[in-house]
Design a protein around this motif. Structure first.
Motif, short mmCIF file in Angstrom:
data_model
loop_
_atom_site.label_atom_id
_atom_site.label_comp_id
_atom_site.label_asym_id
_atom_site.label_seq_id
_atom_site.Cartn_x
_atom_site.Cartn_y
_atom_site.Cartn_z
N ILE A 92 -1.60 -10.05 11.87
CA ILE A 92 -1.06 -10.30 10.53
C ILE A 92 -1.34 -9.33 9.41
CG2 ILE A 92 -1.46 -12.08 8.44
CD1 ILE A 92 0.18 -13.40 10.46
N ASP A 93 -2.52 -8.70 9.60
CA ASP A 93 -2.99 -7.72 8.74
C ASP A 93 -2.55 -6.14 8.94
OD1 ASP A 93 -4.54 -7.55 11.17
OD2 ASP A 93 -6.40 -6.98 9.94
N ASP A 94 -1.66 -6.42 10.10
CA ASP A 94 -0.87 -5.08 10.51
C ASP A 94 0.47 -5.04 9.78
OD1 ASP A 94 -2.59 -3.89 12.21
OD2 ASP A 94 -2.02 -4.83 13.91
N TRP A 95 0.40 -5.61 8.44
CA TRP A 95 1.86 -5.65 7.61
C TRP A 95 2.67 -4.20 7.25
CZ3 TRP A 95 2.27 -3.91 2.72
CH2 TRP A 95 1.13 -3.63 1.97
N MET A 96 2.02 -3.29 7.09
CA MET A 96 2.57 -2.19 7.00
C MET A 96 3.31 -1.33 8.03
SD MET A 96 2.60 -0.83 3.65
CE MET A 96 2.54 1.00 3.71
N THR A 97 3.00 -1.95 9.24
CA THR A 97 3.60 -1.37 10.53
C THR A 97 4.79 -2.06 10.98
OG1 THR A 97 2.14 -2.78 11.73
CG2 THR A 97 1.32 -0.64 11.45
N LYS A 98 5.08 -3.18 10.11
CA LYS A 98 5.92 -3.99 10.46
C LYS A 98 7.52 -3.78 9.88
CE LYS A 98 3.16 -7.94 11.09
NZ LYS A 98 2.74 -9.11 10.60
N ILE A 99 7.62 -2.71 8.81
CA ILE A 99 8.72 -2.45 8.09
C ILE A 99 9.99 -1.66 8.87
CG2 ILE A 99 9.59 -1.07 6.28
CD1 ILE A 99 6.83 -1.42 4.94
N GLY A 100 10.97 -2.25 9.26
CA GLY A 100 11.94 -1.50 9.99
C GLY A 100 11.99 -1.55 11.49
#
Length: 122
Positions: A92-100
């Protein structure tokens, strides 16, 4: 060198079993390039070899859990226009890596944009 997918996972002291990623790479018609088999873990030699491999790869396949190195690899791959596949769910806290990213549901084999599915589905 044949076409390959770059493998992004924990691969130094704590290693992720790459079999799932190898199977997925085969469905794409690719071999899997694993840093643990190809580079030394010293700076800058290992880092430069990984960056060059990402540049040459057809895509990146990430197998969570990930660490700081993986976050950099994912961002670099996305910045160079590579398709990035995530096998399962990121924390959940890896939210920045999920874009695109393209999320592969390992149970069904379906591929979707990461944000189209809830994080609890893997």
């Amino acid at each position: 060198m044949s076409m390959f997918a770059y493998y992004c996972a924990k691969c130094k002291s704590e290693q992720t079993d790459p079999r799932l990623a190898e199977q997925f790479a085969k469905t794409l018609g690719l071999n899997l390039w694993k840093p643990k088999d190809e580079v030394s873990y010293d700076y800058p030699t290992g880092a430069l070899a990984c960056r060059a491999a990402i540049d040459q790869a057809a895509c990146v396949i990430c197998q969570p859990p990930i660490g700081n190195d993986c976050s950099w690899e994912l961002g670099y791959a996305m910045g160079t226009g590579k398709k990035v596949y995530i096998l399962g769910a990121l924390e959940i806290d890896d939210w920045m890596t999920k874009i695109g990213l393209l999320r592969v549901n390992v149970s069904t084999g379906t591929i979707s944009e990461y944000w189209e599915e809830a994080d609890s589905v893997s």
